[in-house]
Design a protein around this motif. Structure first.
Motif, PDB file in Angstrom:
ATOM      1  N   ARG A 285      -9.479  31.358   4.808  1.00 23.42           N
ATOM      2  CA  ARG A 285      -9.803  30.509   5.980  1.00 23.42           C
ATOM      3  C   ARG A 285     -10.720  29.350   5.557  1.00 23.42           C
ATOM      4  N   ALA A 286     -11.613  29.640   4.598  1.00 18.08           N
ATOM      5  CA  ALA A 286     -12.526  28.589   4.129  1.00 18.08           C
ATOM      6  C   ALA A 286     -11.745  27.444   3.498  1.00 18.08           C
ATOM      7  N   GLN A 287     -10.714  27.800   2.752  1.00 16.07           N
ATOM      8  CA  GLN A 287      -9.879  26.750   2.143  1.00 16.07           C
ATOM      9  C   GLN A 287      -9.146  25.945   3.219  1.00 16.07           C
ATOM     10  N   LEU A 288      -8.820  26.632   4.309  1.00 14.10           N
ATOM     11  CA  LEU A 288      -8.049  25.975   5.370  1.00 14.10           C
ATOM     12  C   LEU A 288      -8.940  25.177   6.319  1.00 14.10           C
ATOM     13  N   ARG A 289     -10.240  25.230   6.085  1.00 18.13           N
ATOM     14  CA  ARG A 289     -11.141  24.391   6.894  1.00 18.13           C
ATOM     15  C   ARG A 289     -11.141  22.951   6.381  1.00 18.13           C
ATOM     16  N   ASP A 290     -10.468  22.732   5.294  1.00 14.17           N
ATOM     17  CA  ASP A 290     -10.328  21.386   4.741  1.00 14.17           C
ATOM     18  C   ASP A 290      -9.783  20.456   5.833  1.00 14.17           C
ATOM     19  N   PRO A 291     -10.289  19.228   5.891  1.00 14.03           N
ATOM     20  CA  PRO A 291      -9.844  18.329   6.971  1.00 14.03           C
ATOM     21  C   PRO A 291      -8.331  18.116   7.014  1.00 14.03           C
ATOM     22  N   GLY A 292      -7.665  18.305   5.906  1.00 15.63           N
ATOM     23  CA  GLY A 292      -6.212  18.106   5.883  1.00 15.63           C
ATOM     24  C   GLY A 292      -5.451  19.149   6.682  1.00 15.63           C
ATOM     25  N   TRP A 293      -6.102  20.300   6.888  1.00 18.00           N
ATOM     26  CA  TRP A 293      -5.428  21.390   7.589  1.00 18.00           C
ATOM     27  C   TRP A 293      -5.822  21.419   9.071  1.00 18.00           C
ATOM     28  N   LYS A 294      -4.886  21.829   9.891  1.00 16.80           N
ATOM     29  CA  LYS A 294      -5.156  21.925  11.324  1.00 16.80           C
ATOM     30  C   LYS A 294      -4.663  23.281  11.826  1.00 16.80           C
TER      31      LYS A 294
ATOM     32  N   GLU B 174       3.988  24.759   0.720  1.00 17.23           N
ATOM     33  CA  GLU B 174       3.565  23.394   0.412  1.00 17.23           C
ATOM     34  C   GLU B 174       4.772  22.466   0.432  1.00 17.23           C
ATOM     35  N   GLY B 175       4.601  21.326   1.027  1.00 18.85           N
ATOM     36  CA  GLY B 175       5.690  20.358   1.029  1.00 18.85           C
ATOM     37  C   GLY B 175       6.026  19.904   2.429  1.00 18.85           C
ATOM     38  N   THR B 176       6.977  19.015   2.485  1.00 21.96           N
ATOM     39  CA  THR B 176       7.336  18.421   3.768  1.00 21.96           C
ATOM     40  C   THR B 176       8.225  19.364   4.574  1.00 21.96           C
ATOM     41  N   ILE B 177       7.715  19.743   5.711  1.00 21.78           N
ATOM     42  CA  ILE B 177       8.497  20.573   6.629  1.00 21.78           C
ATOM     43  C   ILE B 177       8.499  19.837   7.964  1.00 21.78           C
ATOM     44  N   SER B 178       9.657  19.612   8.499  1.00 25.31           N
ATOM     45  CA  SER B 178       9.694  18.948   9.808  1.00 25.31           C
ATOM     46  C   SER B 178       9.371  19.980  10.886  1.00 25.31           C
ATOM     47  N   VAL B 179       8.894  19.483  12.000  1.00 22.82           N
ATOM     48  CA  VAL B 179       8.565  20.378  13.117  1.00 22.82           C
ATOM     49  C   VAL B 179       9.803  21.179  13.521  1.00 22.82           C
ATOM     50  N   GLU B 180      10.933  20.514  13.437  1.00 26.28           N
ATOM     51  CA  GLU B 180      12.193  21.174  13.798  1.00 26.28           C
ATOM     52  C   GLU B 180      12.455  22.375  12.884  1.00 26.28           C
ATOM     53  N   ASP B 181      12.174  22.180  11.582  1.00 21.67           N
ATOM     54  CA  ASP B 181      12.366  23.283  10.629  1.00 21.67           C
ATOM     55  C   ASP B 181      11.434  24.439  10.949  1.00 21.67           C
ATOM     56  N   VAL B 182      10.193  24.091  11.325  1.00 23.43           N
ATOM     57  CA  VAL B 182       9.234  25.143  11.672  1.00 23.43           C
ATOM     58  C   VAL B 182       9.722  25.902  12.895  1.00 23.43           C
ATOM     59  N   LYS B 183      10.254  25.150  13.857  1.00 23.68           N
ATOM     60  CA  LYS B 183      10.798  25.796  15.058  1.00 23.68           C
ATOM     61  C   LYS B 183      11.944  26.717  14.685  1.00 23.68           C
ATOM     62  N   LYS B 184      12.786  26.238  13.785  1.00 18.64           N
ATOM     63  CA  LYS B 184      13.917  27.050  13.356  1.00 18.64           C
ATOM     64  C   LYS B 184      13.424  28.320  12.673  1.00 18.64           C
ATOM     65  N   LEU B 185      12.374  28.148  11.854  1.00 14.69           N
ATOM     66  CA  LEU B 185      11.805  29.324  11.185  1.00 14.69           C
ATOM     67  C   LEU B 185      11.287  30.323  12.205  1.00 14.69           C
ATOM     68  N   GLY B 186      10.696  29.767  13.260  1.00 18.78           N
ATOM     69  CA  GLY B 186      10.134  30.636  14.286  1.00 18.78           C
ATOM     70  C   GLY B 186      11.192  31.232  15.192  1.00 18.78           C
ATOM     71  N   GLY B 187      12.329  30.564  15.284  1.00 20.36           N
ATOM     72  CA  GLY B 187      13.394  31.080  16.135  1.00 20.36           C
ATOM     73  C   GLY B 187      14.408  31.857  15.325  1.00 20.36           C
TER      74      GLY B 187
ATOM     75  N   THR C 240      -1.511  18.312   7.845  1.00 24.41           N
ATOM     76  CA  THR C 240      -0.969  17.093   8.453  1.00 24.41           C
ATOM     77  C   THR C 240      -1.264  15.872   7.605  1.00 24.41           C
ATOM     78  N   ASP C 241      -0.287  15.007   7.589  1.00 19.52           N
ATOM     79  CA  ASP C 241      -0.441  13.736   6.893  1.00 19.52           C
ATOM     80  C   ASP C 241       0.279  12.696   7.745  1.00 19.52           C
ATOM     81  N   ALA C 242      -0.502  11.948   8.504  1.00 22.99           N
ATOM     82  CA  ALA C 242       0.047  10.986   9.470  1.00 22.99           C
ATOM     83  C   ALA C 242       1.019  11.709  10.405  1.00 22.99           C
ATOM     84  N   SER C 243       2.300  11.360  10.337  1.00 25.06           N
ATOM     85  CA  SER C 243       3.243  11.923  11.316  1.00 25.06           C
ATOM     86  C   SER C 243       3.944  13.169  10.784  1.00 25.06           C
ATOM     87  N   LYS C 244       3.851  13.412   9.492  1.00 19.23           N
ATOM     88  CA  LYS C 244       4.628  14.525   8.948  1.00 19.23           C
ATOM     89  C   LYS C 244       3.740  15.723   8.615  1.00 19.23           C
TER      90      LYS C 244
END
Lengths: 101, 182
Positions: free
Chosen positions: B97-106, B149-162, B125-129
């Protein structure tokens, strides 16, 4: 007896060497030296080349097989990782939905 | 001049921190206590290799998975199932969790339960992606940490969750795993 000894002496007596004896000896020595130095007979060189080719092909085939195995293993791990991720996301989603209700 | 150098150095360090995967190695010792454990470490080169093999996949979902994998730089999974509770400590999770407190993570999801355990979902997060996804699922008898690690679109995350198209053979394995552990 004396006649026999004379014949024997005549037969075994020192004969003068032919005029080009030294040249012939040197020529033969040079020929032998050339034969000794020549590293490969043509068939040996061909055999070695064939062996090298077979070895290279074998190694390439082994490398390809190894890479295929690695790829298959990596693919399995990717699918397993995605399955775990998918399962966890679904579970968390259900828990969130449960809290909402 | 010094300030510019320091700023450049700081930016470089931040960029490196943003790109480096989560450190999960400290969890590996839990494998000795676990009744079942999964340790998956796939860096970019291994993912590239796997993607090449996925193209030969006859499964209709192979193309979707290949598309997803092509945008990834690394997948790291540590999952442990224990026979008893209390086999892992809060410190084990806290270091992640400490590593994920980095500003890059949300943190986008946080579930807390004294019965079922805790669950967190983070995105990088990095801008819009989205540049990464992390899941911490800490149940009484199970601990799972996923870092993608890497670019995952929100749609892909939704697919992973569904109903993401995990090939049937793998999905069956996943479905066999008891999901409700109390």
């Amino acid at each position: 007896m004396m006649e026999f000894e004379d014949q024997l002496r005549g037969a075994l007596g020192r004969q003068p060497a032919p005029a080009d004896f030294a040249r012939q000896v040197m020529a033969k020595a040079a020929r032998m030296e050339r034969q000794r130095i020549r590293p490969w007979h043509p068939w040996a060189a061909g055999g070695l080349a064939a062996s090298l080719l077979v070895g290279c092909l074998g190694f390439a085939s082994y490398e390809q097989r190894r890479e295929m195995e690695q790829a298959r293993e990596a693919r399995g791990k990717v699918l397993q990782a995605l399955a775990i991720t998918s399962g966890k996301l679904r579970r968390i989603e259900r828990r969130v939905e449960g809290i909402g209700q | 001049m010094k300030r510019i150098l320091l700023l450049t150095f700081g930016c470089a360090v931040m960029a490196l921190a943003w790109q480096s995967p989560l450190k999960l190695d400290h969890l590996d010792r839990l494998a000795a206590k676990a009744s079942e454990s999964v340790n998956i470490t796939l860096d970019a080169s291994m993912l590239k290799l796997a993607a090449a093999f996925l193209s030969a996949d006859d499964d209709e979902d192979g193309a979707d998975i290949k598309k997803l994998v092509q945008g990834l730089k690394g997948i790291y999974v540590r999952s442990f199932e224990f026979k008893n509770t209390g086999e892992y400590t809060d410190a084990d999770i806290e270091s992640i969790r400490a590593q994920l407190r980095d500003p890059g993570w949300k943190k986008i999801v946080e579930v807390r339960s004294k019965v079922d355990g805790d669950a967190d979902i983070y995105v990088k997060t990095d801008a819009s992606k989205i540049g990464g996804l992390a899941i911490i699922s800490a149940e009484p008898k199970e601990l799972t940490v996923v870092s993608i690690e890497g670019t995952i679109s929100v749609e892909d995350v939704k697919k992973l969750g569904g109903n993401f198209g995990i090939p049937k053979s793998v999905k069956k394995l996943e479905d066999k795993k008891p999901e409700e552990k109390k």
